[in-house]
Design a protein around this motif. Structure first.
Motif: not given
Length: 493
Positions: A333-360
């Motif tokens: 999702a972040i990659n999809t919005y990357e172009g639009r964010c650059i055009e608008k001047g908005v930054s997306i920051i990812l903070n992953n504090h989870a060791k296991d991100t596999v969900v059901y």
């Protein structure tokens, strides 16, 4: 059919009346029959005892020459008057010796054999009826054989009319049924009072229901009882309030959908007509055609969202859960919005504090949730600000949050953001692509997964949406635990 069209009160009274009549008639028949039978048995027993007494104290003495015929007749007359019964005395051949009759009784026949040649003179007998049709009314007859020196010497016969018993029976029945009838009258009065008390609130409920059927949902029943009728009234008023909300929602739905469809259709129609009549020159048509395409996409998106929500309401959300790494969806999702964010001047920051991100969960549906939340954050984040994606694991859950540095949501609006078609005034003014359905769809998807989603927002600071997902490891452990239990049960058996 006439009975079915009557009021409830009339039905209660008629049913009670019918039950009373049937019960009273049955009880009357049983009481009359049993009373008559008992009185006849008692009278027969009395006559039998008196017959033996007359035989021993009078007739036997006459047969032993201790009484003459006149004395015998005098004694029979005395007993006849005392017992109000006819007394007939026959010898061993059935010929009349002496007789004394009660008032209204026929004379004694010269011989019993004239009535019945085979009449048994040596056996004690009882009769009930008109005794060979000699009597005009029913009588109880007791015949006692007389023996002297162990030899048959004749028979004494007593006849007592049943009319005497009828009078006694009538008094007994009257003493029994007068209180019963009084009880019935009191019962009718009590039922009338109770029925009125019950039916009055029922009438209020009916009147309120009729108003509700006309669309007037503000009417109250005015019933404050704590019984079942009170509960019914409360339920009806609650239903009316819900119908009022539904009616308000329907009106808001029509208003919103009309607005959201009218706006792009007006733009498409206006630009198309402008190009046709030459108001927009050919060299500028590409720009306006692009706008028409964008408006068409908006209509398509709105239609798809409406169809999706309709499916949710009709059939529920069909989930196809499986194990997947949710961090891949977030990065996509972040990659999809990357172009639009650059055009608008908005930054997306990812903070992953989870060791296991596999969900059901259902991967496609969760991807839709992430895109909806990111799109919502992007719309309200001004240039130079940031959007934060944060993943944290706590126990068996993954907490995923999307935080923006936008204008925030007011306290009044934050309660309504999950409502379909709801858009803040700022959203409606600045963002023309929103449908007001994204957050509603998001809420439905998370709810279908039996997970939670919440929002924290401060005006002028920003908003943070957080939802939970269950780890695949935890789901697999639960399934393993269930399998172990079933296996243990089978081994135990």
């Amino acid at each position: 059919m006439k009975f079915l069209n009557r009021s409830i009160f009339d039905k209660i009274i008629l049913v009670f009346l019918a039950i009373t009549i049937v019960a009273f008639s049955s009880l009357l028949f049983y009481t009359v029959s049993s009373t008559r039978s008992s009185l006849e048995e008692e009278r027969t027993e009395v006559l039998t005892k008196e017959a033996f007494l007359i035989s021993e104290q009078t007739i036997v003495m006459y047969m032993n020459n201790l009484y003459d015929l006149d004395t015998l007749q005098m004694n029979l007359d005395y007993y006849s008057e005392s017992l109000d019964a006819s007394i007939w005395f026959f010898d061993a051949k059935g010929i009349k010796v002496a007789a004394s009759k009660a008032a209204g009784h026929p004379d004694c026949p010269a011989s019993i054999k004239l009535l019945d040649y085979d009449f048994e003179l040596e056996a004690m007998q009882t009769f009930s009826g008109k005794f060979y049709d000699l009597f005009t009314d029913e009588v109880i007859t007791v015949a006692i054989p007389i023996k002297t020196n162990e030899k048959p010497s004749g028979m004494v016969m007593l006849h007592s009319t049943v009319s005497q018993l009828h009078e006694l029976q009538k008094r007994v029945v009257n003493n029994l049924y007068v209180p019963f009838l009084l009880f019935v009258i009191i019962g009718f009065g009590f039922i009338g009072i109770v029925s009125r008390k019950v039916l009055r609130p029922v009438r209020k409920i009916v009147d309120a229901a009729e108003e509700y059927s006309k669309g007037n949902f503000e009417v109250k029943t005015g019933i404050n009882q704590k019984d079942e009728i009170g509960q019914l009234a409360s339920s009806l008023e609650y239903m009316a309030s819900e119908l009022q909300k539904l009616d308000d929602y329907r009106k808001a739905f029509i208003s919103n959908i009309s607005h959201d469809f009218r706006s792009p259709l007006t733009s498409i129609k206006g630009y198309a007509e402008a190009m046709i009549d030459g108001t927009i020159p050919p060299e500028k048509q590409d720009r306006y055609l692009s706008i028409i395409v964008d408006e068409t996409k908006r209509l398509s998106k709105l239609t798809s969202s409406l169809l999706e929500l309709n499916d949710f309401d009709s059939y529920g959300i069909w989930l196809m859960p499986k194990a997947f790494d949710v961090i891949d969806l977030v990065k996509g999702a972040i990659n999809t919005y990357e172009g639009r964010c650059i055009e608008k001047g908005v930054s997306i920051i990812l903070n992953n504090h989870a060791k296991d991100t596999v969900v059901y969960a259902d991967k496609m549906k969760i991807q839709q949730v992430i895109y909806n939340l990111l799109d919502n954050a992007f719309k309200f984040t001004p240039a130079g600000k940031k959007i934060y994606f944060t993943l944290v694991d706590k126990g068996d859950k993954i907490f995923i949050s999307v935080k923006d540095e936008g204008m925030g949501i007011s306290r009044d609006d934050i309660k309504k953001i999950w409502t379909r078609f709801y858009k803040t005034d700022a959203s409606r003014g600045k963002d023309k692509n929103g449908t007001g359905l994204g957050l509603s769809i998001t809420k439905e998807i998370i709810k279908a997964h039996k997970e939670n989603i919440d929002v924290v927002s401060t005006e002028g600071v920003g908003s943070e949406f957080t939802f939970t997902l269950t780890k695949a490891e935890a789901m697999g452990k639960k399934q393993t635990d269930i399998t172990d239990i079933l296996t243990a049960d089978k081994k135990g058996k």
